[in-house]
Design an enzyme around this catalytic site. Structure first.
Site, PDB file in Angstrom:
ATOM      1  N   ARG A  27       0.869  -1.175   0.000  1.00 20.91           N
ATOM      2  CA  ARG A  27       0.000   0.000   0.000  1.00 20.91           C
ATOM      3  C   ARG A  27       0.909   1.229   0.000  1.00 20.91           C
ATOM      4  NH1 ARG A  27      -3.479  -2.776  -1.442  1.00 20.91           N
ATOM      5  NH2 ARG A  27      -5.454  -3.302  -0.435  1.00 20.91           N
ATOM      6  N   HIS A  82      -1.582   0.230  -9.720  1.00 19.26           N
ATOM      7  CA  HIS A  82      -2.226  -0.738  -8.804  1.00 19.26           C
ATOM      8  C   HIS A  82      -2.860  -1.888  -9.607  1.00 19.26           C
ATOM      9  CE1 HIS A  82      -4.115  -1.065  -4.542  1.00 19.26           C
ATOM     10  NE2 HIS A  82      -3.992  -2.269  -5.090  1.00 19.26           N
ATOM     11  N   GLU A 107      -4.060   7.334  -4.269  1.00 13.20           N
ATOM     12  CA  GLU A 107      -4.502   6.788  -5.567  1.00 13.20           C
ATOM     13  C   GLU A 107      -5.892   7.328  -5.925  1.00 13.20           C
ATOM     14  OE1 GLU A 107      -4.318   2.529  -5.258  1.00 13.20           O
ATOM     15  OE2 GLU A 107      -2.176   2.565  -4.799  1.00 13.20           O
TER      16      GLU A 107
HETATM   17  P1  NAP Z   1      -0.556 -11.740   4.881  1.00 17.75           P
HETATM   18  O1  NAP Z   1      -0.510 -13.162   4.480  1.00 17.75           O
HETATM   19  O2  NAP Z   1      -1.338 -11.348   6.073  1.00 17.75           O
HETATM   20  O3  NAP Z   1       0.955 -11.250   5.048  1.00 17.75           O
HETATM   21  C1  NAP Z   1       1.295 -10.018   5.587  1.00 17.75           C
HETATM   22  C2  NAP Z   1       2.680 -10.134   6.207  1.00 17.75           C
HETATM   23  O4  NAP Z   1       3.076  -8.842   6.666  1.00 17.75           O
HETATM   24  C3  NAP Z   1       2.726 -11.084   7.382  1.00 17.75           C
HETATM   25  O5  NAP Z   1       3.797 -11.955   7.209  1.00 17.75           O
HETATM   26  C4  NAP Z   1       2.927 -10.180   8.595  1.00 17.75           C
HETATM   27  O6  NAP Z   1       3.715 -10.849   9.574  1.00 17.75           O
HETATM   28  C5  NAP Z   1       3.654  -8.992   7.990  1.00 17.75           C
HETATM   29  N1  NAP Z   1       3.397  -7.756   8.729  1.00 17.75           N
HETATM   30  C6  NAP Z   1       2.214  -7.273   9.150  1.00 17.75           C
HETATM   31  N2  NAP Z   1       2.399  -6.126   9.838  1.00 17.75           N
HETATM   32  C7  NAP Z   1       3.728  -5.914   9.854  1.00 17.75           C
HETATM   33  C8  NAP Z   1       4.542  -4.881  10.428  1.00 17.75           C
HETATM   34  N3  NAP Z   1       4.006  -3.870  11.129  1.00 17.75           N
HETATM   35  N4  NAP Z   1       5.874  -4.963  10.245  1.00 17.75           N
HETATM   36  C9  NAP Z   1       6.414  -5.987   9.546  1.00 17.75           C
HETATM   37  N5  NAP Z   1       5.710  -6.990   8.996  1.00 17.75           N
HETATM   38  C10 NAP Z   1       4.369  -6.939   9.139  1.00 17.75           C
HETATM   39  O7  NAP Z   1      -1.104 -10.816   3.688  1.00 17.75           O
HETATM   40  P2  NAP Z   1      -0.998 -11.066   2.125  1.00 17.75           P
HETATM   41  O8  NAP Z   1      -2.170 -11.826   1.663  1.00 17.75           O
HETATM   42  O9  NAP Z   1       0.367 -11.554   1.800  1.00 17.75           O
HETATM   43  O10 NAP Z   1      -1.192  -9.551   1.612  1.00 17.75           O
HETATM   44  C11 NAP Z   1      -0.337  -8.532   2.040  1.00 17.75           C
HETATM   45  C12 NAP Z   1      -0.814  -7.178   1.564  1.00 17.75           C
HETATM   46  O11 NAP Z   1      -0.502  -7.010   0.198  1.00 17.75           O
HETATM   47  C13 NAP Z   1      -2.315  -6.900   1.630  1.00 17.75           C
HETATM   48  O12 NAP Z   1      -2.753  -6.586   2.929  1.00 17.75           O
HETATM   49  C14 NAP Z   1      -2.464  -5.746   0.664  1.00 17.75           C
HETATM   50  O13 NAP Z   1      -2.346  -4.511   1.331  1.00 17.75           O
HETATM   51  C15 NAP Z   1      -1.302  -5.942  -0.303  1.00 17.75           C
HETATM   52  N6  NAP Z   1      -1.776  -6.295  -1.653  1.00 17.75           N
HETATM   53  C16 NAP Z   1      -1.563  -5.457  -2.700  1.00 17.75           C
HETATM   54  C17 NAP Z   1      -2.019  -5.793  -3.947  1.00 17.75           C
HETATM   55  C18 NAP Z   1      -1.814  -4.902  -5.135  1.00 17.75           C
HETATM   56  O14 NAP Z   1      -2.642  -4.937  -6.028  1.00 17.75           O
HETATM   57  N7  NAP Z   1      -0.726  -4.158  -5.192  1.00 17.75           N
HETATM   58  C19 NAP Z   1      -2.700  -6.989  -4.151  1.00 17.75           C
HETATM   59  C20 NAP Z   1      -2.890  -7.830  -3.071  1.00 17.75           C
HETATM   60  C21 NAP Z   1      -2.405  -7.476  -1.816  1.00 17.75           C
HETATM   61  P3  NAP Z   1       3.586 -10.461  11.125  1.00 17.75           P
HETATM   62  O15 NAP Z   1       2.135 -10.479  11.451  1.00 17.75           O
HETATM   63  O16 NAP Z   1       4.392 -11.511  11.809  1.00 17.75           O
HETATM   64  O17 NAP Z   1       4.193  -9.121  11.270  1.00 17.75           O
HETATM   65  C1  8YV Z   2      -7.081  -4.899  -5.677  1.00 11.02           C
HETATM   66  C2  8YV Z   2      -5.533  -5.237  -3.659  1.00 11.02           C
HETATM   67  O1  8YV Z   2      -6.577  -4.064  -6.664  1.00 11.02           O
HETATM   68  O2  8YV Z   2      -6.334  -7.292  -2.836  1.00 11.02           O
HETATM   69  C3  8YV Z   2      -5.827  -6.211  -2.572  1.00 11.02           C
HETATM   70  O3  8YV Z   2      -5.519  -5.887  -1.418  1.00 11.02           O
HETATM   71  O4  8YV Z   2      -4.945  -4.245  -3.459  1.00 11.02           O
HETATM   72  C4  8YV Z   2      -5.908  -5.547  -5.057  1.00 11.02           C
HETATM   73  O5  8YV Z   2      -5.972  -6.907  -5.299  1.00 11.02           O
HETATM   74  C5  8YV Z   2      -8.049  -4.112  -4.901  1.00 11.02           C
HETATM   75  O6  8YV Z   2      -8.316  -4.566  -3.641  1.00 11.02           O
HETATM   76  C6  8YV Z   2      -9.335  -4.007  -5.683  1.00 11.02           C
HETATM   77  O7  8YV Z   2     -10.245  -3.236  -5.007  1.00 11.02           O
END
Ligand code: NAP
Ligand code: 8YV
Length: 312
Positions: free
Chosen positions: A231, A278, A260
């Site tokens: 994010r 994104h 964004e």
């Molecule tokens: P997840 O499985 O919950 O993994 C998040 C990781 O971050 C965990 O290993 C957690 O470990 C660590 N974390 C949380 N808070 C932290 C902190 N303060 N300092 C350091 N590490 C921390 O989540 P995920 O499914 O992989 O998704 C992660 C994130 O990616 C989503 O929440 C979303 O914001 C982002 N995302 C972006 C897109 C995009 O389109 N660009 C798409 C999908 C997801 P600990 O709890 O041990 O700290």
């Molecule tokens: C999407 C994301 O673009 O899953 C997330 O956290 O950032 C993306 O996969 C978004 O959530 C669509 O609204």
């Protein structure tokens, strides 16, 4: 009889079609008087289908006092006030798991494009510079480099798998150390100091706000690269911009931004940054899988069964 839901935003087309077909849906974005639409729905509506990055706060929850579930399209739920939902006993679900591979693909593409400058070299070619100025300047190899993953969760692990196939060494930082074969660093700055590429894939929200700040970028240093697919809020965007302008870090690949769809235009002038709007989960297949999961969680809840992907 179809269950009644409120949909906050149109979002993914196929998912909207399913929501409208399978539920009795109130499209909040179409309401000329939003407050009146919520008031009219309030006595009946038990579910909210949310997509996008507008806030779902306590006020919205209070406007729907019968609300039992908020089903989010997306894994990140930083736009939903989870404490407010908990206080009101409202279940929140996300689309965890189904987008790991696509988001990891995007992360690797940003690593490659940032170090090898493929987009910039394409622009150079299209501008006719290959003929007039000769070969494009050399890029940086990724094989043998260290990738520091800030947030080794579901998506982080999918990124690690890919990066290893490219010959990268993996380190990581989470708040909790995991039982994985990768080296652990106790904080973000130490991870940055030990990495050639710092890749951010934590959740957004208050806990990670500006986690990547000047101290972390100083630790990454002038030979280091930053990639952010988490994010925009996790990185201090204005500090990053200055560090890129002053070449205090070597480059950055960014899929997410603080405000964004607004992106500070100063980034557009820079040759050492690769920008995407994104799009990490934006494929036909993954967006359908996300929508199917969002809808499935709603159906499970209305059937009195446990939801598939609760946010805990
Ligand atoms: P997840 O499985 O919950 O993994 C998040 C990781 O971050 C965990 O290993 C957690 O470990 C660590 N974390 C949380 N808070 C932290 C902190 N303060 N300092 C350091 N590490 C921390 O989540 P995920 O499914 O992989 O998704 C992660 C994130 O990616 C989503 O929440 C979303 O914001 C982002 N995302 C972006 C897109 C995009 O389109 N660009 C798409 C999908 C997801 P600990 O709890 O041990 O700290
Ligand atoms: C999407 C994301 O673009 O899953 C997330 O956290 O950032 C993306 O996969 C978004 O959530 C669509 O609204």
């Amino acid at each position: 009889m179809k269950h009644e839901i409120v949909i906050t935003a149109p979002g993914h087309k196929g998912t909207l079609e399913r929501l409208v077909q399978e539920f009795s849906a109130i499209k909040l974005w179409e309401a000329t008087d939003r407050a009146a639409a919520l008031k009219e729905a309030a006595p009946r509506v038990r579910a909210l289908a949310h997509s996008g990055h507008s806030k779902v706060d306590g006020h919205l929850m209070d406007a729907l006092p019968k609300l039992e579930i908020i089903s989010n399209f997306g894994v990140g739920v930083d736009q939903i006030d989870l404490d407010a939902a908990k206080q009101r006993g409202i279940i929140v679900t996300n689309t965890a798991g189904v987008l790991n591979e696509c988001v990891a693909d995007c992360a690797m593409a940003l690593v490659l494009n940032t170090l090898r400058k493929f987009p910039q070299s394409g622009t150079y070619l299209r501008a006719g510079n290959w003929q007039t100025r000769g070969a494009y300047p050399l890029g940086t190899s990724i094989g043998g480099k260290t990738l520091g993953i800030l947030g080794l969760g579901r998506i982080g692990e999918a990124i690690a798998k890919r990066a290893q196939a490219f010959g990268m060494n993996i380190r990581y930082h989470n708040r909790n150390q995991k039982n994985v074969p990768h080296a652990y660093d106790a904080d973000a700055a130490t991870l940055a100091a030990n990495s050639d590429v710092l890749l951010v894939i934590t959740p957004g929200g208050a806990d990670t706000d500006k986690l990547v700040n000047a101290r972390v970028l100083d630790a990454l240093g002038p030979q280091g690269y930053l990639v952010n697919v988490a994010r925009g809020s996790v990185v201090d965007e204005l500090v990053l911009l200055r560090y890129l302008q002053e070449k205090k870090i070597a480059g950055a690949g960014l899929d997410v931004f603080e405000h964004e769809p607004k992106v500070p235009p100063e980034f557009f002038a820079l040759d050492n940054v690769v920008l995407t709007p994104h799009v990490a989960s934006a494929t036909f297949e993954t967006r359908k899988a996300m929508g199917d999961l969002q809808v499935e969680n709603l159906h499970l809840h209305f059937a009195g069964k446990p939801v598939k992907t609760p946010v805990t």
